[in-house]
Scaffold this active site. Structure first.
Site, PDB file in Angstrom:
ATOM      1  N   HIS A  50       0.848  -1.203   0.000  1.00 30.77           N
ATOM      2  CA  HIS A  50       0.000   0.000   0.000  1.00 30.77           C
ATOM      3  C   HIS A  50       0.879   1.248   0.000  1.00 30.77           C
ATOM      4  O   HIS A  50       2.060   1.190   0.323  1.00 30.77           O
ATOM      5  CB  HIS A  50      -0.935  -0.025   1.211  1.00 30.77           C
ATOM      6  N   GLU A  52       1.125   3.767   1.976  1.00 24.50           N
ATOM      7  CA  GLU A  52       1.787   4.101   3.249  1.00 24.50           C
ATOM      8  C   GLU A  52       3.033   3.238   3.453  1.00 24.50           C
ATOM      9  O   GLU A  52       4.088   3.708   3.902  1.00 24.50           O
ATOM     10  CB  GLU A  52       0.841   3.872   4.439  1.00 24.50           C
ATOM     11  N   CYS A  75      -5.704   1.511   5.952  1.00 21.96           N
ATOM     12  CA  CYS A  75      -6.523   0.306   6.154  1.00 21.96           C
ATOM     13  C   CYS A  75      -6.215  -0.317   7.508  1.00 21.96           C
ATOM     14  O   CYS A  75      -5.152  -0.105   8.087  1.00 21.96           O
ATOM     15  CB  CYS A  75      -6.281  -0.691   5.032  1.00 21.96           C
ATOM     16  N   TRP A 170     -14.094   9.606 -40.358  1.00 24.48           N
ATOM     17  CA  TRP A 170     -14.277   9.606 -38.927  1.00 24.48           C
ATOM     18  C   TRP A 170     -15.105  10.842 -38.571  1.00 24.48           C
ATOM     19  O   TRP A 170     -15.019  11.863 -39.247  1.00 24.48           O
ATOM     20  CB  TRP A 170     -12.930   9.664 -38.184  1.00 24.48           C
ATOM     21  N   LEU A 204     -12.016  -2.974 -30.223  1.00 27.16           N
ATOM     22  CA  LEU A 204     -12.212  -2.513 -28.827  1.00 27.16           C
ATOM     23  C   LEU A 204     -10.933  -2.657 -28.005  1.00 27.16           C
ATOM     24  O   LEU A 204     -10.982  -2.788 -26.788  1.00 27.16           O
ATOM     25  CB  LEU A 204     -13.376  -3.268 -28.174  1.00 27.16           C
ATOM     26  N   ARG A 207      -5.280   1.269 -28.334  1.00 21.53           N
ATOM     27  CA  ARG A 207      -4.111   1.536 -29.196  1.00 21.53           C
ATOM     28  C   ARG A 207      -3.603   2.934 -28.852  1.00 21.53           C
ATOM     29  O   ARG A 207      -4.177   3.926 -29.282  1.00 21.53           O
ATOM     30  CB  ARG A 207      -4.485   1.455 -30.683  1.00 21.53           C
TER      31      ARG A 207
HETATM   32  N1  LIG Z   1     -16.766   6.878 -35.645  1.00 22.10           N
HETATM   33  C1  LIG Z   1     -16.253   7.261 -34.442  1.00 22.10           C
HETATM   34  C2  LIG Z   1     -16.336   6.391 -33.343  1.00 22.10           C
HETATM   35  N2  LIG Z   1     -16.924   5.173 -33.518  1.00 22.10           N
HETATM   36  C3  LIG Z   1     -16.988   4.262 -32.597  1.00 22.10           C
HETATM   37  C4  LIG Z   1     -17.634   2.917 -33.006  1.00 22.10           C
HETATM   38  O1  LIG Z   1     -18.894   2.888 -32.442  1.00 22.10           O
HETATM   39  C5  LIG Z   1     -16.788   1.773 -32.492  1.00 22.10           C
HETATM   40  O2  LIG Z   1     -16.710   1.847 -31.068  1.00 22.10           O
HETATM   41  C6  LIG Z   1     -15.420   1.879 -33.083  1.00 22.10           C
HETATM   42  O3  LIG Z   1     -15.541   1.689 -34.447  1.00 22.10           O
HETATM   43  C7  LIG Z   1     -14.571   0.803 -32.476  1.00 22.10           C
HETATM   44  O4  LIG Z   1     -13.541   0.523 -33.365  1.00 22.10           O
HETATM   45  P1  LIG Z   1     -12.136  -0.020 -32.806  1.00 22.10           P
HETATM   46  O5  LIG Z   1     -12.423  -0.651 -31.475  1.00 22.10           O
HETATM   47  O6  LIG Z   1     -11.286   1.181 -32.650  1.00 22.10           O
HETATM   48  O7  LIG Z   1     -11.678  -1.003 -33.824  1.00 22.10           O
HETATM   49  N3  LIG Z   1     -15.849   6.755 -32.130  1.00 22.10           N
HETATM   50  C8  LIG Z   1     -15.224   7.967 -31.976  1.00 22.10           C
HETATM   51  O8  LIG Z   1     -14.773   8.291 -30.879  1.00 22.10           O
HETATM   52  N4  LIG Z   1     -15.142   8.845 -33.026  1.00 22.10           N
HETATM   53  C9  LIG Z   1     -15.620   8.529 -34.266  1.00 22.10           C
HETATM   54  O9  LIG Z   1     -15.497   9.327 -35.182  1.00 22.10           O
HETATM   55  N1  LIG Z   2      -4.747   0.651  -1.763  1.00 23.47           N
HETATM   56  C1  LIG Z   2      -4.698   1.054  -0.449  1.00 23.47           C
HETATM   57  C2  LIG Z   2      -5.760   0.751   0.449  1.00 23.47           C
HETATM   58  N2  LIG Z   2      -6.840   0.045  -0.020  1.00 23.47           N
HETATM   59  C3  LIG Z   2      -7.830  -0.491   0.893  1.00 23.47           C
HETATM   60  O1  LIG Z   2      -7.455  -1.830   1.221  1.00 23.47           O
HETATM   61  C4  LIG Z   2      -8.207  -2.770   0.446  1.00 23.47           C
HETATM   62  C5  LIG Z   2      -7.281  -3.701  -0.292  1.00 23.47           C
HETATM   63  O2  LIG Z   2      -6.505  -4.374   0.684  1.00 23.47           O
HETATM   64  P1  LIG Z   2      -5.421  -5.452   0.134  1.00 23.47           P
HETATM   65  O3  LIG Z   2      -6.238  -6.552  -0.462  1.00 23.47           O
HETATM   66  O4  LIG Z   2      -4.665  -5.813   1.394  1.00 23.47           O
HETATM   67  O5  LIG Z   2      -4.571  -4.722  -0.882  1.00 23.47           O
HETATM   68  C6  LIG Z   2      -8.994  -1.925  -0.554  1.00 23.47           C
HETATM   69  O6  LIG Z   2     -10.265  -2.511  -0.796  1.00 23.47           O
HETATM   70  C7  LIG Z   2      -9.157  -0.586   0.160  1.00 23.47           C
HETATM   71  O7  LIG Z   2     -10.228  -0.619   1.075  1.00 23.47           O
HETATM   72  N3  LIG Z   2      -5.711   1.142   1.752  1.00 23.47           N
HETATM   73  C8  LIG Z   2      -4.586   1.781   2.219  1.00 23.47           C
HETATM   74  O8  LIG Z   2      -4.514   2.043   3.406  1.00 23.47           O
HETATM   75  N4  LIG Z   2      -3.563   2.129   1.382  1.00 23.47           N
HETATM   76  C9  LIG Z   2      -3.579   1.779   0.066  1.00 23.47           C
HETATM   77  O9  LIG Z   2      -2.611   2.092  -0.651  1.00 23.47           O
HETATM   78 ZN   LIG Z   3      -3.257  -0.236   3.746  1.00 25.81          ZN
END
Ligand SMILES: Nc1c(/N=C/[C@H](O)[C@H](O)[C@H](O)COP(=O)(O)O)[nH]c(=O)[nH]c1=O
Ligand SMILES: Nc1c(N[C@@H]2O[C@H](COP(=O)(O)O)[C@@H](O)[C@H]2O)[nH]c(=O)[nH]c1=O
Ligand SMILES: [Zn+2]
Length: 360
Positions: A50, A52, A75, A170, A204, A207
């Site tokens: 964590h 801390e 925590c 686009w 999806l 990239r």
């Molecule tokens: N047509 C446009 C979008 N089009 C989003 C589409 O609905 C679809 O999520 C994408 O084609 C996903 O393609 P891939 O995962 O990148 O291969 N989304 C955008 O933000 N701008 C646009 O112009």
């Molecule tokens: N990441 C984070 C906390 N995360 C707390 O601890 C839980 C995860 O515990 P564990 O499974 O042991 O990693 C998380 O659900 C959240 O409540 N706490 C903190 O003090 N400091 C940290 O940096």
């Molecule tokens: Zn912690």
């Protein structure tokens, strides 16, 4: 430097781990002794130390009698790592400054209580709003066990997602599209409807110029119409889950599973049920990228927490050109989804609007 400044540094450390810590929150910590920073740290990956622990490791014996700043209540339970509150007591810190309490039922005020019972001065609420916004996903997930849902759409200024001929490449420019990939990178899962799979054959994947994490790809496809030769199945670049209704054909299910697809059967048609299933599978954040019918069903179910819309300075016109949100819609104005606009920025020639759904 004062309490606010040190907490600002801790928040910046935490913010820079965005996309790395799921299903844990992002947490940053700074240790200060006699006006000097003697340790800094952030939680880098679930299961690892964590924030801390990291900062106190760096501080070493200088931590004694010092102040530790942490963006989330230390925590007090044994999860995958030992409790931070005990470590702070053991290292004899004089003062603990906490930005916000941890709503995880395992912690929820017990960390602070433990520190106070050990005679340590504890200040709570420094930069609380920033700390709450930072972990809006974790806070939602740990209390509802459902993913925090962000719905994204990209439209022309007249609200179209494609021309009357279905063309959409686009609408928004390369910078806005890159921003979308940063959103994919920080989400555990991305969801589209089978309509978008059939229309766009999307990958999806994330990239980004410097690489990024691919979200789990979820297709809402009740009748299992997703074609085997689509990218989501053929590219094997990220897990693909298909959410189907129990009535879907058994042999389609088997065929998809033979291609490494996880088919998840939904007991009913409720979006809420699907979110509980995704939450139970550890999805803390869900990025819904359309199409219009899926967007419509999420809004009708009031299952959206955040809406991110990209507007391109273009007009497509056409009364049959598709828009971002389909479905039945609401008939009464006061049934509308009410948003609180949090951020309006320009990205290249496009506008990005981030809104929070009121009451979500
Ligand atoms: N047509 C446009 C979008 N089009 C989003 C589409 O609905 C679809 O999520 C994408 O084609 C996903 O393609 P891939 O995962 O990148 O291969 N989304 C955008 O933000 N701008 C646009 O112009
Ligand atoms: N990441 C984070 C906390 N995360 C707390 O601890 C839980 C995860 O515990 P564990 O499974 O042991 O990693 C998380 O659900 C959240 O409540 N706490 C903190 O003090 N400091 C940290 O940096
Ligand atoms: Zn912690």
């Amino acid at each position: 430097m004062n309490d606010f400044d040190y907490m600002k540094l801790a928040l910046e450390l935490a913010e820079n781990t965005r996309g790395q810590t799921s299903p844990n929150p992002m947490v940053g910590s700074v240790v200060v002794k006699d006006g000097a920073i003697v340790g800094v740290g952030a939680h880098l990956k679930a299961g690892e130390g964590h924030a801390e622990v990291q900062a106190l490791k760096m501080a070493g014996d200088k931590a004694e009698g010092g102040t530790i700043y942490v963006t989330l209540e230390p925590c007090s339970h044994y999860g995958k790592t030992p409790p931070c509150a005990d470590l702070i007591i053991e290292k004899k810190l004089k003062r603990v400054v906490v930005a916000t309490t941890d709503p995880n039922p395992e912690v929820a005020g017990r960390g602070i209580e433990k520190l106070k019972n050990a005679g340590i001065e504890v200040i709570v609420g420094i930069q609380k709003q920033q700390a709450d916004e930072l972990n809006q996903v974790f806070f939602h997930y740990i209390q509802t066990k459902k993913p925090y849902v962000t719905l994204k759409s990209a439209t022309t200024l007249d609200g179209k997602t494609a021309t009357v001929a279905g063309k959409s490449k686009w609408i928004t420019g390369p910078l806005a599209r890159e921003d979308v990939h940063r959103l994919r990178h920080i989400h555990d899962a991305i969801l589209v409807g089978v309509g978008t799979v059939l229309a766009d054959n999307p990958s999806l994947t994330t990239r980004l110029p410097n690489g990024g994490k691919n979200p789990i790809r979820v297709v809402l496809d009740r009748k299992l119409r997703t074609p085997i030769d689509c990218k989501l199945i053929q590219d094997q670049e990220a897990p693909t889950w298909i959410m189907a209704s129990a009535e879907a054909s058994q042999e389609r299910r088997v065929e998809l599973e033979q291609h490494n697809v996880e088919v998840i059967l939904l007991p009913d048609d409720e979006i809420e049920t699907m979110l509980h299933i995704l939450g139970a599978k550890g999805v803390t954040s869900l990025f819904v990228e359309g199409g219009a019918e899926v967007n419509g069903s999420f809004l009708k179910a009031r299952a959206v927490n955040q809406v991110i819309t990209y507007f391109a300075p273009k007009l497509f016109g056409g009364k049959t050109a598709p828009t971002a949100i389909g479905g039945d819609g609401f008939s009464e104005v006061d049934e509308a989804i009410e948003l609180e606009i949090k951020e309006v920025t320009t990205i290249g020639n496009d506008i990005k609007v981030v809104s929070i759904v009121k009451g979500s």
